[in-house]
Design a protein around this motif. Structure first.
Motif, PDB file in Angstrom:
ATOM      1  N   SER A   1     -41.573  25.588  -7.567  1.00  0.00           N
ATOM      2  CA  SER A   1     -41.823  24.507  -6.622  1.00  0.00           C
ATOM      3  C   SER A   1     -42.139  25.052  -5.241  1.00  0.00           C
ATOM      4  CB  SER A   1     -40.617  23.569  -6.562  1.00  0.00           C
ATOM      5  OG  SER A   1     -39.456  24.280  -6.181  1.00  0.00           O
ATOM      6  N   LEU A   2     -42.745  24.220  -4.412  1.00  0.00           N
ATOM      7  CA  LEU A   2     -43.105  24.631  -3.055  1.00  0.00           C
ATOM      8  C   LEU A   2     -41.877  25.140  -2.305  1.00  0.00           C
ATOM      9  CD1 LEU A   2     -45.549  21.907  -1.690  1.00  0.00           C
ATOM     10  CD2 LEU A   2     -46.078  24.315  -2.126  1.00  0.00           C
ATOM     11  N   HIS A   3     -42.027  26.292  -1.675  1.00  0.00           N
ATOM     12  CA  HIS A   3     -40.914  26.898  -0.953  1.00  0.00           C
ATOM     13  C   HIS A   3     -41.456  27.854   0.101  1.00  0.00           C
ATOM     14  CE1 HIS A   3     -41.997  29.917  -3.929  1.00  0.00           C
ATOM     15  NE2 HIS A   3     -41.438  30.814  -3.138  1.00  0.00           N
ATOM     16  N   GLN A   4     -40.601  28.245   1.018  1.00  0.00           N
ATOM     17  CA  GLN A   4     -40.879  29.313   1.972  1.00  0.00           C
ATOM     18  C   GLN A   4     -40.003  30.507   1.616  1.00  0.00           C
ATOM     19  OE1 GLN A   4     -39.713  26.791   5.344  1.00  0.00           O
ATOM     20  NE2 GLN A   4     -41.671  27.267   6.311  1.00  0.00           N
TER      21      GLN A   4
ATOM     22  N   GLY B   1     -49.712  25.620   0.804  1.00  0.00           N
ATOM     23  CA  GLY B   1     -49.526  24.542   1.756  1.00  0.00           C
ATOM     24  C   GLY B   1     -49.669  25.001   3.190  1.00  0.00           C
TER      25      GLY B   1
ATOM     26  N   HIS C   1     -45.281  23.351   7.239  1.00  0.00           N
ATOM     27  CA  HIS C   1     -44.368  22.222   7.056  1.00  0.00           C
ATOM     28  C   HIS C   1     -44.534  21.692   5.639  1.00  0.00           C
ATOM     29  CE1 HIS C   1     -43.707  22.254  11.406  1.00  0.00           C
ATOM     30  NE2 HIS C   1     -45.026  22.343  11.532  1.00  0.00           N
ATOM     31  N   ARG C   2     -43.433  21.271   5.034  1.00  0.00           N
ATOM     32  CA  ARG C   2     -43.499  20.807   3.648  1.00  0.00           C
ATOM     33  C   ARG C   2     -44.474  19.639   3.476  1.00  0.00           C
ATOM     34  NH1 ARG C   2     -40.377  21.742  -0.721  1.00  0.00           N
ATOM     35  NH2 ARG C   2     -38.801  22.855   0.518  1.00  0.00           N
ATOM     36  N   SER C   3     -44.650  18.849   4.517  1.00  0.00           N
ATOM     37  CA  SER C   3     -45.520  17.672   4.430  1.00  0.00           C
ATOM     38  C   SER C   3     -47.003  17.995   4.612  1.00  0.00           C
ATOM     39  CB  SER C   3     -45.097  16.644   5.487  1.00  0.00           C
ATOM     40  OG  SER C   3     -45.187  17.200   6.787  1.00  0.00           O
TER      41      SER C   3
ATOM     42  N   VAL D   1     -51.687  20.441   0.584  1.00  0.00           N
ATOM     43  CA  VAL D   1     -51.551  21.584  -0.314  1.00  0.00           C
ATOM     44  C   VAL D   1     -52.873  21.839  -1.028  1.00  0.00           C
ATOM     45  CG1 VAL D   1     -50.357  22.493  -2.343  1.00  0.00           C
ATOM     46  CG2 VAL D   1     -49.083  21.168  -0.639  1.00  0.00           C
TER      47      VAL D   1
ATOM     48  N   PHE E   1     -45.567  27.311   3.056  1.00  0.00           N
ATOM     49  CA  PHE E   1     -45.029  26.807   1.790  1.00  0.00           C
ATOM     50  C   PHE E   1     -46.012  27.135   0.667  1.00  0.00           C
ATOM     51  CE2 PHE E   1     -42.327  24.327   4.570  1.00  0.00           C
ATOM     52  CZ  PHE E   1     -41.166  24.160   3.835  1.00  0.00           C
TER      53      PHE E   1
END
Length: 223
Positions: free
Chosen positions: A138-141, A166, A169-171, A174, A195
């Motif tokens: 999953s999306l992560h840093q 991405g 910022h998660r938002s 992508v 991300f």
């Protein structure tokens, strides 16, 4: 134990030449096919490592098993369990120190960081991920490292995957990038904390890895 463990085949010529680099963002670049000629030796090294430090699906802090199976080599390996995420100097599965990074890994990482414009390669840790059909990340840093000035190098081998790229910022929007056998992505500088992730691996087959994808990710853990 030393890197002499890895008695690897020499790289074989391939018909597909590496394509020009693709800029993803400032400090981030996709290097299509950069590792293709070394793929047989890279895969042989992965299998040699897994014989001694096997792949395992780790538990998340929330108590779920990760869909991706992992092992590692280098000074540090990454671990996950009910106590959280962290780097360790020993394998939680064997209790032994992680094996040294094979010379062929070092060669490809140095080539990739130079091609991406970074003066030093990240060679303290190599995480080795095995994706089977349906496995995802999953999306992560990447924030567990204490050397944010160093880039990350990611090498794809086997079945093609969709790389999720991405923003900071998660938002953020992508992008979906198809990574194939031998592709390398390097990101650092302003893009170090972007991300990213891998979409669920589609069922497919590759002549060298069957229905699996392997990913080598190199990081510097301590400054």
């Amino acid at each position: 134990m030393t890197a002499d463990l890895f008695d690897l085949p020499q790289a074989r010529p391939v018909s597909r030449a590496p394509a020009p680099p693709v800029s993803l963002a400032e400090g981030a670049v996709l290097l299509p096919g950069l590792a293709l000629s070394d793929a047989p030796a890279l895969l042989a090294a992965i299998h040699a490592i897994a014989l001694i430090t096997p792949f395992s699906r780790m538990e998340t802090p929330g108590g779920r098993l990760m869909s991706v199976a992992m092992t590692a080599c280098g000074e540090y390996g990454w671990c996950s369990d009910r106590n959280g995420y962290r780097y360790t100097t020993t394998s939680p599965l064997t209790g032994e120190p992680w094996l040294p990074i094979p010379d062929i890994f070092v060669t490809v990482v140095r080539r990739a960081t130079a091609a991406a414009g970074y003066p030093e390669p990240p060679l303290q840790s190599c995480l080795i991920n095995r994706y089977e059909p349906g496995a995802r990340l999953s999306l992560h840093q990447d924030r567990d490292e204490d050397a944010p000035h160093m880039p990350i190098v990611s090498i794809s081998l086997g079945v093609a995957a969709i790389f999720l790229w991405g923003g900071l910022h998660r938002s953020d929007p992508v992008r979906r990038l198809r990574l194939t056998h031998g592709d390398v992505v390097v990101w650092g500088g302003p893009s170090r904390f972007v991300f990213h992730g891998i979409a669920p691996l589609a069922r497919s087959s590759h002549p060298n890895t069957g229905d699996c994808r392997f990913n080598l990710t190199f990081r510097q853990i301590r400054a």
